[in-house]
Motif scaffolding. Structure first.
Motif, PDB file in Angstrom:
ATOM      1  N   ILE A   1      -7.673  97.443 -56.573  1.00 31.90           N
ATOM      2  CA  ILE A   1      -8.282  96.578 -57.577  1.00 31.90           C
ATOM      3  C   ILE A   1      -7.624  96.690 -58.940  1.00 31.90           C
ATOM      4  O   ILE A   1      -7.620  95.743 -59.736  1.00 31.90           O
ATOM      5  CB  ILE A   1      -9.803  96.886 -57.672  1.00 31.90           C
ATOM      6  N   ASN A   2      -7.030  97.858 -59.235  1.00 36.39           N
ATOM      7  CA  ASN A   2      -6.440  98.076 -60.559  1.00 36.39           C
ATOM      8  C   ASN A   2      -4.947  97.741 -60.634  1.00 36.39           C
ATOM      9  O   ASN A   2      -4.322  97.950 -61.668  1.00 36.39           O
ATOM     10  CB  ASN A   2      -6.659  99.530 -60.997  1.00 36.39           C
ATOM     11  N   LEU A   3      -4.398  97.225 -59.533  1.00 33.66           N
ATOM     12  CA  LEU A   3      -2.982  96.846 -59.558  1.00 33.66           C
ATOM     13  C   LEU A   3      -2.750  95.676 -60.507  1.00 33.66           C
ATOM     14  O   LEU A   3      -3.572  94.760 -60.602  1.00 33.66           O
ATOM     15  CB  LEU A   3      -2.521  96.428 -58.160  1.00 33.66           C
ATOM     16  N   GLN A   4      -1.645  95.713 -61.214  1.00 36.50           N
ATOM     17  CA  GLN A   4      -1.275  94.624 -62.106  1.00 36.50           C
ATOM     18  C   GLN A   4      -0.181  93.786 -61.444  1.00 36.50           C
ATOM     19  O   GLN A   4       0.833  94.311 -61.006  1.00 36.50           O
ATOM     20  CB  GLN A   4      -0.767  95.190 -63.441  1.00 36.50           C
ATOM     21  N   TRP A   5      -0.419  92.487 -61.370  1.00 37.95           N
ATOM     22  CA  TRP A   5       0.546  91.578 -60.769  1.00 37.95           C
ATOM     23  C   TRP A   5       1.221  90.786 -61.882  1.00 37.95           C
ATOM     24  O   TRP A   5       0.549  90.138 -62.691  1.00 37.95           O
ATOM     25  CB  TRP A   5      -0.148  90.652 -59.777  1.00 37.95           C
ATOM     26  N   LYS A   6       2.534  90.853 -61.937  1.00 34.94           N
ATOM     27  CA  LYS A   6       3.290  90.216 -63.009  1.00 34.94           C
ATOM     28  C   LYS A   6       3.321  88.704 -62.791  1.00 34.94           C
ATOM     29  O   LYS A   6       4.053  88.192 -61.944  1.00 34.94           O
ATOM     30  CB  LYS A   6       4.711  90.778 -63.050  1.00 34.94           C
ATOM     31  N   VAL A   7       2.509  88.002 -63.560  1.00 31.40           N
ATOM     32  CA  VAL A   7       2.439  86.543 -63.458  1.00 31.40           C
ATOM     33  C   VAL A   7       2.940  85.945 -64.758  1.00 31.40           C
ATOM     34  O   VAL A   7       2.356  86.170 -65.822  1.00 31.40           O
ATOM     35  CB  VAL A   7       0.988  86.069 -63.187  1.00 31.40           C
ATOM     36  N   GLU A   8       4.020  85.184 -64.671  1.00 35.35           N
ATOM     37  CA  GLU A   8       4.585  84.538 -65.846  1.00 35.35           C
ATOM     38  C   GLU A   8       3.905  83.199 -66.060  1.00 35.35           C
ATOM     39  O   GLU A   8       3.782  82.398 -65.122  1.00 35.35           O
ATOM     40  CB  GLU A   8       6.093  84.349 -65.682  1.00 35.35           C
ATOM     41  N   SER A   9       3.457  82.943 -67.267  1.00 38.87           N
ATOM     42  CA  SER A   9       2.804  81.679 -67.573  1.00 38.87           C
ATOM     43  C   SER A   9       3.849  80.575 -67.584  1.00 38.87           C
ATOM     44  O   SER A   9       4.958  80.735 -68.082  1.00 38.87           O
ATOM     45  CB  SER A   9       2.107  81.747 -68.933  1.00 38.87           C
ATOM     46  N   ALA A  10       3.446  79.440 -66.991  1.00 42.14           N
ATOM     47  CA  ALA A  10       4.374  78.301 -66.950  1.00 42.14           C
ATOM     48  C   ALA A  10       3.600  77.039 -66.649  1.00 42.14           C
ATOM     49  O   ALA A  10       2.490  77.091 -66.121  1.00 42.14           O
ATOM     50  CB  ALA A  10       5.440  78.535 -65.886  1.00 42.14           C
ATOM     51  N   ASP A  11       4.171  75.904 -66.980  1.00 45.69           N
ATOM     52  CA  ASP A  11       3.560  74.623 -66.618  1.00 45.69           C
ATOM     53  C   ASP A  11       3.964  74.300 -65.206  1.00 45.69           C
ATOM     54  O   ASP A  11       5.126  73.957 -64.925  1.00 45.69           O
ATOM     55  CB  ASP A  11       4.031  73.501 -67.558  1.00 45.69           C
ATOM     56  N   ILE A  12       2.977  74.434 -64.316  1.00 44.05           N
ATOM     57  CA  ILE A  12       3.297  74.393 -62.888  1.00 44.05           C
ATOM     58  C   ILE A  12       2.580  73.230 -62.214  1.00 44.05           C
ATOM     59  O   ILE A  12       1.394  73.016 -62.452  1.00 44.05           O
ATOM     60  CB  ILE A  12       2.871  75.690 -62.185  1.00 44.05           C
ATOM     61  N   ALA A  13       3.266  72.517 -61.396  1.00 44.97           N
ATOM     62  CA  ALA A  13       2.619  71.497 -60.575  1.00 44.97           C
ATOM     63  C   ALA A  13       2.319  72.112 -59.228  1.00 44.97           C
ATOM     64  O   ALA A  13       3.221  72.380 -58.447  1.00 44.97           O
ATOM     65  CB  ALA A  13       3.557  70.297 -60.389  1.00 44.97           C
ATOM     66  N   LYS A  14       1.034  72.373 -58.974  1.00 47.38           N
ATOM     67  CA  LYS A  14       0.662  73.035 -57.732  1.00 47.38           C
ATOM     68  C   LYS A  14       0.738  72.071 -56.572  1.00 47.38           C
ATOM     69  O   LYS A  14       0.409  70.922 -56.716  1.00 47.38           O
ATOM     70  CB  LYS A  14      -0.756  73.618 -57.849  1.00 47.38           C
TER      71      LYS A  14
END
Length: 222
Positions: free
Chosen positions: A209-222
């Motif tokens: 639960i305490n793991l940090q996942w490196k997510v880069e913010s970006a304008d994304i079309a899902k």
């Protein structure tokens, strides 16, 4: 004589009332059991879907770690699978909530938790995989080279998938005696084993639960 008739009328009315009450209670119980069975059916489908996608992810992750890279098409498959798995888990929690509200106290299977959303690690991994996809689209590369933080993250992803896979295999061997098909489905539903399995996945996820996942913010079309 009049008193006797009144007493008989009272007994008859009471008997009719009791019969109606019994009929209503039986009807309510049958309706409730049918509702709970439908919850179990849907939950069984979601559990099986979750298990299948986890096995696919496990193979992809093992190959990617071994090669220290992952093809874009496999990364996309990981994202879609984690997206579906996260949805399956959240649906299972909703089904569990419906089950708990309609279950008889002291005869209810309980999952002790107050942190469902925080614990749902597959949604976090989905966002991480999506971030990697968008980065690769910008770079226009055919594959992602796994190194440093990404390689560590993939190893954690593999550990989680591996533990979940082992858990389901052990549960199947010990509790379901390797039965399959319709017989397996009925047993999982009637014995509410889907709740036990949801609890098992919850406990495994809780370790990370305490793991940090490196997510880069970006304008994304899902």
């Amino acid at each position: 004589m009049a008193r006797k008739l009144k007493s008989m009328d009272y007994i008859m009315l009471l008997s009719i009332f009791l019969i109606i009450s019994v009929i209503v209670n039986i009807y309510s119980m049958v309706k409730l059991n049918n509702y709970k069975y439908k919850i179990g059916q849907q939950s069984y489908i979601e559990i099986e879907d979750f298990k299948q996608k986890n096995e696919i992810n496990l193979d992809i992750l093992a190959k990617s770690i071994e090669q220290s890279s992952i093809k874009n098409e496999d990364l996309l498959k990981l994202y879609k699978n984690y997206d579906a798995m996260s949805s399956d888990i959240m649906e299972l929690w909703q089904q569990y909530g419906s089950y708990s509200q309609n279950a008889i106290p002291f005869f209810t299977k309980n999952i002790k938790t107050d942190k469902v959303m925080e614990n749902e690690i597959h949604g976090k991994i989905k966002e991480y995989a999506l971030s990697l996809l968008n980065k690769e689209m910008k770079n226009q590369a055919n594959k992602l080279v796994l190194k440093d933080d990404d390689l560590i993250s993939f190893k954690f992803m593999y550990d989680i998938s591996s533990k979940i896979s082992n858990y389901f295999n052990e549960f199947n061997n010990k509790t379901l005696n390797n039965i399959t098909g319709e017989e397996k489905e009925k047993k999982v539903i009637n014995e509410y084993y889907w709740i036990d399995m949801l609890d098992g996945v919850y406990k495994i996820s809780d370790d990370y639960i305490n793991l940090q996942w490196k997510v880069e913010s970006a304008d994304i079309a899902k």
